[in-house]
Design a protein around this motif. Structure first.
Motif, mmCIF file in Angstrom:
data_model
loop_
_atom_site.group_PDB
_atom_site.id
_atom_site.type_symbol
_atom_site.label_atom_id
_atom_site.label_comp_id
_atom_site.label_asym_id
_atom_site.label_seq_id
_atom_site.Cartn_x
_atom_site.Cartn_y
_atom_site.Cartn_z
ATOM 1 N N PHE A 690 0.995 -1.326 -0.086
ATOM 2 C CA PHE A 690 -0.054 0.033 -0.028
ATOM 3 C C PHE A 690 0.960 1.336 -0.091
ATOM 4 O O PHE A 690 1.802 1.373 1.088
ATOM 5 C CB PHE A 690 -0.791 -0.005 1.040
ATOM 6 N N TYR A 691 0.866 2.192 -0.914
ATOM 7 C CA TYR A 691 1.427 3.365 -1.184
ATOM 8 C C TYR A 691 0.725 4.473 -0.844
ATOM 9 O O TYR A 691 -0.554 4.703 -1.059
ATOM 10 C CB TYR A 691 2.317 3.339 -2.673
ATOM 11 N N LYS A 692 1.420 5.639 -0.614
ATOM 12 C CA LYS A 692 0.883 7.055 -0.374
ATOM 13 C C LYS A 692 0.660 7.634 -2.084
ATOM 14 O O LYS A 692 1.709 7.916 -2.619
ATOM 15 C CB LYS A 692 1.492 7.935 0.630
ATOM 16 N N ASN A 693 -0.642 7.729 -2.284
ATOM 17 C CA ASN A 693 -0.763 8.592 -3.254
ATOM 18 C C ASN A 693 -0.735 8.028 -4.745
ATOM 19 O O ASN A 693 -1.333 7.935 -5.649
ATOM 20 C CB ASN A 693 -0.348 9.750 -3.639
ATOM 21 N N ALA A 694 0.539 7.365 -4.731
ATOM 22 C CA ALA A 694 0.817 6.730 -6.208
ATOM 23 C C ALA A 694 1.876 5.465 -5.779
ATOM 24 O O ALA A 694 2.637 5.420 -5.036
ATOM 25 C CB ALA A 694 1.451 7.646 -7.064
#
Length: 762
Positions: A690-694
Motif C-alpha cells: 500500500f503506497y501513499k498517493n501513487a
C-alpha cells in the motif's frame, strides 16, 4: 473543499472517505472512484451531487437521489459521475480504453475496449485464456534447492547420502489447512559402501530443502536403500510415515503437533489380539531389501493396510497375513496393488501370480483365472490393448507389464503373454516399469532402464504394427526408442513419467549413475539433463509439486557412489550438463517454471494416481477409481494435475468492494480485496503493498495474502498505516516485486481515494 473527518471515538472506527466523487468544482476526483465508494445506494451520506460522504459498504458507485441522466441509469440505480453502467448491470469506474486484460485495474477485465468488473456477468469469475505456452525444447535446467547435511547438533551428522526413492506429501506441519506446504521424506546413510548400515529417517521442506526433522533414536533405524511410504493410515486427516526397519519389518511415525515431532507409532510384529499393539518385532524381509512398503485399504473399511513384499500389516502394525511372506526377487519385490479384474476387491499383482485379498479370511487367495508360467519380476498395470479374457466372460481388463531378470513382457491376467518376452537392450536386470502414452497416439507404451540403455517399448513397433505409430519406423523388436545410459552397478533403477508440456505425449524421467534426464516421449531426444550422482538401487525421481506453488518440480536422491564409477565430465547426450559428485536430495525445475502443473503428492514407489489423495488420503478399496478407466490416466508411475488445469496460470488483481477503514487515532487499518482471476490457484504469501498517493509514493505498509486463492476466489488483505491526520489516496499493488509468476503482470493495482483517520473539521 467540503469538510472531511473520520469518526475516531468510542468504537475507534472510521469510514473510507471519498471526496468529490461527483467531480465538484473544488478539486474532486471524478473518474477515480471504486465501486461502493461513491455514495452507498442509500446506506451512506453521499448525495446525488456526488459530494463527499462516508463511503459505506453498500453500493456499486451509484447515487441515491436527485434526477439521473439517462446515460447514467443502471437498472434501479444511478451511476455517479466517473462511473458507467458496465454491461447494463453494475456501476463501475471509468478507465482508459483497453485492448487486453493487462490494461485494466480495479479487478476488471477488458471487453470491447472497456474494463468490466469481474462478476459482471456473474459467470465471469476468471480469465480462461490464462494458459502457459510451453515449448518443451526451451526448458532450461535449474536447481531449486538441495539438502546436503543436517543442521548443527543433529544426532547423525554423517548420514547425508540417499539411494532410495524420496516421497512427498503435506503433513500440515504448520497446522494451517489453508496452506499447502509439502515435505520430502527419505532415509540416509553415512558414506560410500555403507548403504547397508542402519539408516536415519529425515524430513525436509519441499519449498527450500530446509531441515524439518530427524528421527533421533538409534532403535528407529531404517533400511537405507528401501523406499518409504507416506499416507493417512489411521484416518485422522494427517499422513503418517511407514519405513522398512533395519534388519526387517516396518516402522511407522506420526506427527505430534504438541511436541512438534514425529514420534514412533509402532514397530511391526505379531499381536496377541487384533487391536494390538505388536508384542514383539518381526524381521520380515530381513536385511538389504530395496523394495519398501505400499499403502492401501484392502478391506474397504476405511482403515489402511500396509503391504511389504506380500506380508500384510494392519494400521496398528500387527501382522495380518504372512501367507505369501516376502516373495524372492532380486533385492525385494515392490508391492503393486490394484483391482485388476474390476470385481471391487484388491489384488496383489506378481509376475507369476495374482492374489485377491479376502476380507473374510484376512488372507491372500490365488485367483484361479491366472494359469501362466512366467517368472517373477517387478510389475506395473494398465490397459495395454484389447485382450478379452474367457475366464472373465470376455471382459477386457488390465494387463501386466513384467520386468524379469533382464527381460520384459506383457501378459494378461490369465498369464497369456501378448508382448515378449524380449531382452532389454543394453543388458542388466531392468528397473521397475512405467506405463504412459509416450508418443501421443492414444495407446499405451511402457519403459524400463537396463544396464546401458533406457528403453521405451511399443506394440506398434512389432511385426504387423503401425509404422505411423512407431515414430514412422517399420520395426519388429518392439522398441519405440532407446538412449544410452550408465547403470552397470545395479541396473535395476526405476524411472517416472510426466507430460511436462501437456500435449498428450508424456516425457520419461530417468536418473542413472551420473545424470538425471528428461526424454521426449515420442523420439527419446534428451530435453533436459542435470548432474545427479548415485550408485543406484531401485530409486526413481519423483515428479510433483514439492513446494505448494502448483508448479512441477523433480525430486531426486543423490549419493557419492558415482564418484568411483567413471562418470564423464559432461553429459554425452546433453553437453551443457556438467557432472559433479554430490549427496542428499536435489530439487530441480525449469528456470522459469514452464512445466505443466502437478499434484502435491507422490506417496510410494508403486505410485498410481487414483490410490492416494492430494493430502495423503488412502481411499477405501470400494472407492478407488479404476485408473485405466479414468480419462487422462491409464498410467503407472506417472503424475498428473488432478483437479488443476495442466497449463493454468494464476492472475492476481486488486480492487472491488471492501469494508470500512478502521482507525485508532491517526493509524488506519487499510483493506484491499485481492482476487485470483487466472486458471491455476495462487499460493498464499504473495505480498500486497500500500503506497501513499501513487506507486512511486512512500510505502505505507505491506501484508501477505493470508490464504491460497483458488480460481475465481478472493481474500481481503489488510495492514496498518500511520496517516498523520492527512487525507490521502492509497495505491494498492499486488506482488510489487513481480516475484509471483502470473498471467497478467500489469493488472494488479487499484486506487482507494480519500482515506483519512483522526481528522478534524475545517
Amino acid at each position: 473543499m467540503r469538510a472531511l473527518w473520520a469518526l475516531g471515538f468510542a468504537s475507534m472506527v472510521a469510514f473510507l472517505l471519498v471526496p468529490g466523487c461527483g467531480g465538484d468544482s473544488d478539486g474532486g476526483v471524478a473518474g477515480n472512484c471504486l465501486p461502493g465508494q461513491c455514495g452507498t445506494g442509500g446506506g451512506g451520506t453521499g448525495g446525488a451531487d456526488g459530494g463527499s460522504g462516508t463511503g459505506g459498504t453498500g453500493a456499486t458507485g451509484a447515487t441515491d437521489g436527485g434526477d439521473c441522466p439517462a446515460a447514467a441509469q443502471c437498472g434501479a440505480v444511478c451511476c455517479a459521475s466517473g462511473t458507467f453502467c458496465a454491461l447494463g448491470t453494475k456501476c463501475a469506474p471509468v478507465q482508459p480504453p483497453c485492448t487486453t486484460n493487462d490494461d485494466c485495474w480495479f479487478d476488471s477485465y477488458c471487453e470491447n475496449g472497456e474494463c468490466i468488473p469481474y462478476g459482471v456477468p456473474p459467470s465471469k469469475t476468471n480469465d480462461p485464456s490464462c494458459k502457459l505456452k510451453i515449448e518443451i525444447d526451451q526448458i532450461v535446467p535449474a536447481e531449486q534447492c538441495r539438502w546436503t547435511a543436517p543442521p548443527a547438533g543433529d544426532p547423525f551428522p554423517d548420514h547425508v547420502h540417499v539411494m532410495s526413492t524420496p516421497v512427498v506429501v503435506d503433513f500440515d506441519l504448520d497446522g494451517d489447512p489453508n496452506t499447502l506446504s509439502p515435505s520430502i521424506v527419505f532415509t540416509t546413510f553415512p558414506t560410500q559402501g555403507s548403504y547397508g548400515s542402519p539408516g536415519v529417517l529425515r524430513v525436509i521442506s519441499g519449498k527450500d530443502c530446509s531441515h524439518q526433522f530427524t528421527v533421533p533414536s538409534p532403535t528407529d533405524a531404517t533400511m537405507s536403500p528401501a523406499s518409504v511410504a507416506v499416507g493417512d493410515i489411521d484416518g485422522d486427516g494427517r499422513a503418517e510415515i511407514v519405513a522398512a526397519a533395519h534388519g526387517g519389518g516396518l516402522l511407522a511415525f506420526k506427527w505430534n503437533p504438541a511436541t512438534s515431532a514425529f514420534e514412533r507409532l509402532w514397530r511391526s510384529g505379531p499381536c496377541a489380539t487384533p487391536a494390538g499393539p505388536p508384542t514383539s518385532a518381526d524381521n520380515t524381509g530381513g536385511g538389504d531389501q530395496w523394495g519398501g512398503p505400499s499403502l492401501h485399504d484392502l478391506d474397504n473399511d476405511g482403515s489402511a493396510e500396509i503391504i511389504y513384499g506380500a506380508t500384510v500389516y494392519g494400521a496398528n502394525g500387527c501382522i495380518r497375513s504372512n501367507t505369501l511372506g516376502y516373495p524372492a526377487y532380486h533385492k525385494g519385490y515392490i508391492p503393486v496393488i490394484a483391482d485388476v479384474d474390476e470385481d471391487g476387491k484388491m489384488e496383489l499383482v506378481l509376475g507369476n501370480g495374482i492374489y485377491e485379498w479376502s476380507a473374510t479370511t484376512g488372507n491372500w487367495v490365488a485367483e484361479s483365472y491366472y494359469t501362466g508360467s512366467g517368472a517373477a519380476g517387478q510389475v506395473a498395470v494398465a490397459d495395454m490393448g484389447n485382450y478379452p479374457l474367457t475366464s472373465l466372460g470376455n471382459k477386457d481388463v488390465a494387463e501386466v507389464v513384467v520386468i524379469s531378470s533382464g527381460n520384459i513382457r506383457v501378459q494378461t491376467l490369465e498369464g497369456t503373454i501378448v508382448f515378449g518376452p524380449t531382452p532389454i537392450p543394453g543388458g542388466g536386470s531392468g528397473g521397475p516399469p512405467t506405463i504412459a502414452d509416450f508418443d501421443g497416439d492414444g495407446k499405451r507404451e511402457f519403459a524400463s532402464a537396463g544396464g546401458s540403455q533406457y528403453v521405451v517399448f511399443d506394440f506398434d513397433c512389432l511385426a504387423g504394427g503401425t509404422a505411423a505409430d512407431c515414430n514412422g519406423q517399420s520395426k519388429t523388436d518392439g522398441v519405440l526408442w532407446s538412449q544410452p545410459s550408465k547403470d552397470q552397478s545395479s541396473n535395476v533403477t526405476g524411472s517416472s513419467v510426466f507430460d511436462f508440456d501437456a500435449d498428450g505425449s508424456a516425457e520419461a524421467v530417468y536418473a542413472d549413475e551420473c545424470f538425471l534426464r528428461i526424454y521426449e516421449g515420442k523420439t527419446g531426444k534428451v530435453l533436459y539433463s542435470a548432474a545427479r550422482s548415485s550408485g543406484t538401487t531401485y530409486e526413481n525421481p519423483v515428479i510433483v509439486d514439492v513446494d505448494g506453488d502448483y508448479r512441477t518440480e523433480i525430486v531426486s536422491a543423490v549419493n557419492d557412489y558415482a564418484g568411483t564409477l567413471g562418470c564423464p565430465a559432461t553429459d554425452p547426450l546433453f553437453p551443457t550438463a556438467q557432472f559433479a559428485v554430490n549427496r542428499g536430495i536435489v530439487v530441480l525445475r525449469d528456470e522459469e517454471d514452464r512445466w505443466a502443473a502437478s499434484r502435491p503428492v507422490w506417496n510410494q514407489h508403486a505410485y498410481a494416481v487414483t490410490h492416494v489423495g492430494d493430502q495423503g488420503q488412502l481411499p477405501a478399496s470400494g472407492q478407488v477409481q479404476i485408473n485405466w478407466k479414468q480419462p487422462g490416466l491409464n498410467n503407472f508411475r506417472q503424475n498428473v494435475q488432478g483437479d488443476l488445469d495442466a497449463l493454468g496460470e494464476p492472475d492476481l488483481t486488486a480492487g472491488g468492494e471492501v469494508g470500512s477503514v478502521k482507525c485508532t487515532g491517526t493509524t488506519a487499518t487499510i483493506e484491499a480485496r485481492v482476487c485470483n482471476r487466472g486458471t491455476l490457484p495462487m499460493v498464499s504469501g504473495t505480498e500486497v503493498s500500500f503506497y501513499k498517493n501513487a506507486e512511486t509514493g512512500p510505502l505505507l505498509c505491506t501484508a501477505p495474502i493470508p490464504i491460497a486463492l483458488g480460481v475465481g476466489e478472493c481474500s481481503v488483505v489488510s495492514c496498518e498505516a500511520e496517516l498523520g491526520g492527512e487525507v490521502i489516496d492509497v495505491f494498492v499493488k499486488v506482488d510489487p516485486q513481480g516475484l509471483s509468476k502470473e498471467c497478467h503482470e500489469n493488472n494488479n493495482a487499484a486506487v482507494y481515494k480519500g482515506v483519512g483517520c483522526g481528522l478534524v473539521p475545517r
